[in-house]
Design a protein around this motif. Structure first.
Motif, mmCIF file in Angstrom:
data_model
loop_
_atom_site.group_PDB
_atom_site.id
_atom_site.type_symbol
_atom_site.label_atom_id
_atom_site.label_comp_id
_atom_site.label_asym_id
_atom_site.label_seq_id
_atom_site.Cartn_x
_atom_site.Cartn_y
_atom_site.Cartn_z
ATOM 1 N N ASN A 84 -10.528 22.262 -14.519
ATOM 2 C CA ASN A 84 -10.833 22.540 -16.311
ATOM 3 C C ASN A 84 -11.386 20.551 -16.538
ATOM 4 O O ASN A 84 -11.789 20.162 -17.435
ATOM 5 C CB ASN A 84 -9.357 22.655 -16.852
ATOM 6 C CG ASN A 84 -9.656 23.940 -16.690
ATOM 7 O OD1 ASN A 84 -10.369 24.481 -17.320
ATOM 8 N ND2 ASN A 84 -8.548 24.838 -16.184
ATOM 9 N N LYS A 85 -10.386 19.630 -16.017
ATOM 10 C CA LYS A 85 -11.304 18.156 -16.429
ATOM 11 C C LYS A 85 -12.619 18.292 -15.963
ATOM 12 O O LYS A 85 -13.115 17.208 -16.818
ATOM 13 C CB LYS A 85 -10.226 17.580 -15.780
ATOM 14 C CG LYS A 85 -8.794 17.902 -15.799
ATOM 15 C CD LYS A 85 -7.947 16.145 -14.938
ATOM 16 C CE LYS A 85 -6.300 15.864 -15.647
ATOM 17 N NZ LYS A 85 -5.220 15.578 -14.779
ATOM 18 N N MET A 86 -13.028 18.473 -14.671
ATOM 19 C CA MET A 86 -14.672 18.410 -14.314
ATOM 20 C C MET A 86 -15.513 18.934 -15.172
ATOM 21 O O MET A 86 -16.422 18.769 -15.727
ATOM 22 C CB MET A 86 -15.038 18.662 -12.916
ATOM 23 C CG MET A 86 -15.691 19.242 -12.493
ATOM 24 S SD MET A 86 -17.001 20.991 -13.319
ATOM 25 C CE MET A 86 -16.071 22.097 -12.918
ATOM 26 N N THR A 98 -27.414 17.633 -11.694
ATOM 27 C CA THR A 98 -27.919 19.055 -12.108
ATOM 28 C C THR A 98 -28.000 18.964 -13.047
ATOM 29 O O THR A 98 -27.829 19.719 -14.232
ATOM 30 C CB THR A 98 -28.688 19.657 -10.886
ATOM 31 O OG1 THR A 98 -28.934 18.982 -9.977
ATOM 32 C CG2 THR A 98 -29.467 20.763 -11.761
ATOM 33 N N ILE A 99 -26.756 19.792 -13.215
ATOM 34 C CA ILE A 99 -25.442 20.104 -14.139
ATOM 35 C C ILE A 99 -25.275 19.151 -15.755
ATOM 36 O O ILE A 99 -25.864 19.722 -16.598
ATOM 37 C CB ILE A 99 -24.011 20.467 -14.007
ATOM 38 C CG1 ILE A 99 -24.094 21.915 -13.053
ATOM 39 C CG2 ILE A 99 -22.965 21.098 -15.336
ATOM 40 C CD1 ILE A 99 -22.603 22.216 -12.525
ATOM 41 N N SER A 100 -25.265 18.518 -15.144
ATOM 42 C CA SER A 100 -24.964 17.725 -16.388
ATOM 43 C C SER A 100 -26.754 16.808 -17.179
ATOM 44 O O SER A 100 -27.149 16.841 -17.902
ATOM 45 C CB SER A 100 -24.474 15.962 -15.720
ATOM 46 O OG SER A 100 -25.464 14.928 -17.389
ATOM 47 N N ILE A 146 -27.337 26.415 -21.255
ATOM 48 C CA ILE A 146 -26.034 27.136 -21.277
ATOM 49 C C ILE A 146 -25.469 27.600 -19.453
ATOM 50 O O ILE A 146 -26.110 27.871 -19.160
ATOM 51 C CB ILE A 146 -25.598 28.211 -22.363
ATOM 52 C CG1 ILE A 146 -25.796 28.220 -24.004
ATOM 53 C CG2 ILE A 146 -24.044 28.841 -21.636
ATOM 54 C CD1 ILE A 146 -26.169 29.460 -24.268
ATOM 55 N N VAL A 147 -24.488 26.661 -19.472
ATOM 56 C CA VAL A 147 -24.417 26.743 -18.108
ATOM 57 C C VAL A 147 -22.877 26.696 -17.796
ATOM 58 O O VAL A 147 -21.343 26.631 -18.263
ATOM 59 C CB VAL A 147 -23.844 25.063 -17.332
ATOM 60 C CG1 VAL A 147 -23.721 25.109 -15.706
ATOM 61 C CG2 VAL A 147 -25.754 24.981 -17.193
ATOM 62 N N ASP A 148 -23.015 27.870 -16.931
ATOM 63 C CA ASP A 148 -20.952 29.113 -16.428
ATOM 64 C C ASP A 148 -20.992 28.779 -14.830
ATOM 65 O O ASP A 148 -21.422 28.497 -13.853
ATOM 66 C CB ASP A 148 -21.401 30.636 -17.081
ATOM 67 C CG ASP A 148 -21.601 30.718 -18.152
ATOM 68 O OD1 ASP A 148 -21.143 29.877 -20.000
ATOM 69 O OD2 ASP A 148 -22.013 31.391 -18.748
ATOM 70 N N ILE A 206 -19.831 21.525 -18.816
ATOM 71 C CA ILE A 206 -19.985 23.490 -18.531
ATOM 72 C C ILE A 206 -19.074 24.638 -20.158
ATOM 73 O O ILE A 206 -18.234 24.274 -20.203
ATOM 74 C CB ILE A 206 -18.635 23.551 -16.736
ATOM 75 C CG1 ILE A 206 -19.863 22.705 -15.980
ATOM 76 C CG2 ILE A 206 -19.350 25.212 -16.662
ATOM 77 C CD1 ILE A 206 -18.871 22.739 -15.119
ATOM 78 N N ASP A 207 -20.001 25.553 -20.111
ATOM 79 C CA ASP A 207 -19.502 26.367 -21.234
ATOM 80 C C ASP A 207 -18.504 27.285 -21.151
ATOM 81 O O ASP A 207 -17.458 27.127 -21.727
ATOM 82 C CB ASP A 207 -21.024 26.541 -21.462
ATOM 83 C CG ASP A 207 -22.067 25.868 -21.976
ATOM 84 O OD1 ASP A 207 -21.639 25.492 -22.814
ATOM 85 O OD2 ASP A 207 -22.480 25.614 -21.473
#
Length: 305
Positions: A103-105, A66-68, A76-78, A111-112
């Motif tokens: 951080n790789k994910m 869902t984030i993708s 914008i996704v934090d 993700i912003d």
């Protein structure tokens, strides 16, 4: 690799053959709310959202696809982690590894912004005020149109405490009042009346999610090969509702609520959740989910949303 890990690697595919058949039947028969909302219908209202994750990888398991999808809509996704990966006061080495993996994910799912709070795993219930204060001081909480967070009815206490952090912020008037709130599913924690929202997942979104799984190599307690089967077989929830699934590869489920409903849910007895089992084991998955069926009436008794 230890002998135990070698044995597990050999037998997991065998158990997953059974898990595929079991989960297909399980999700076709799972109880849901009578009214199911498609999360895509909300995307036009969302400019910026905040994902709260108790631990590194929870966001990926619960709503990675869902984030993708939200990113493809320009949202914008934090993301904020409420713990930093340390276990039982362990040194910072594991924390550094977990955050490197996160951080790789972050790059894979686009993700912003990502934040990490220096809480130790399994201590979050003792750090509600500290965690809330960190978020107040470091994020513009009233700018988010939606908040995603783990369920109050999850077997893991850090997952339940993540819900409590959000409620604490609400009671202190720190969140945008007309925002949408989504509890996301880990450990069989969204079912019955509270399962009222689904995200239908296409191949590209599922591929992004599974790529993100691959970076969490330090995760020793979750079997991602089994989680992938769950991602696929949850599509049975939609099929059971008569929804056309021909163009989709998987599904993520949520409890979609407003601020008033969030506060009301916080008053419901959730002590039964402590007795429920995880849904992240390949070898014990069937046993655990069958035992979790003993608590289905607790989900049915939650006021319809």
């Amino acid at each position: 690799m230890s002998l135990k890990e070698q044995i597990k690697k050999i037998i997991e595919p065998i158990f997953n053959i059974r898990n595929k058949s079991y989960l297909e039947k399980y999700y076709k028969a799972i109880d849901t709310n009578e009214n199911i909302y498609n999360i895509d219908d909300d995307f036009s209202k969302l400019k910026r959202v905040l994902v709260l994750a108790p631990h590194q990888d929870d966001e990926t398991i619960g709503l990675g696809a869902t984030i993708s999808k939200m990113k493809s809509y320009g949202i914008i996704v934090d993301l904020i982690y409420l713990t930093d990966g340390r276990i039982n006061g362990d040194n910072t080495n594991i924390s550094e590894i977990r955050i490197q993996e996160a951080n790789k994910m972050k790059e894979i799912l686009a993700i912003d912004n990502m934040y990490v709070i220096d809480n130790i795993n399994d201590t979050l219930e003792e750090k509600i005020d500290y965690t809330s204060e960190f978020m107040i001081n470091n994020l513009k909480l009233d700018e988010y149109d939606a908040y995603f967070f783990t369920s109050r009815f999850d077997c893991h206490k850090d997952h339940r405490s993540t819900f409590d952090v959000l409620v604490n912020l609400c009671k202190n008037n720190k969140l945008k009042k007309d925002s949408i709130f989504y509890m996301y599913d880990i450990n069989n924690s969204i079912q019955g009346d509270i399962l009222n929202c689904i995200s239908m997942i296409k191949n590209k979104e599922l591929s992004d999610k599974w790529k993100a799984y691959e970076v969490f190599k330090s995760q020793k307690y979750i079997t991602f090969s089994t989680i992938k089967i769950i991602d696929n077989k949850k599509i049975g929830i939609a099929k059971n509702k008569g929804i056309d699934i021909s163009n989709f590869e998987g599904l993520e489920c949520f409890c979609r609520i407003n601020l008033e409903q969030l506060i009301n849910i916080s008053k419901i007895d959730n002590s039964f959740a402590k007795e429920m089992n995880t849904a992240t084991s390949s070898i014990k998955l069937k046993k655990f989910l069958e035992e979790n069926k003993n608590y289905r009436n607790n989900f049915k008794n939650i006021q319809s949303l």
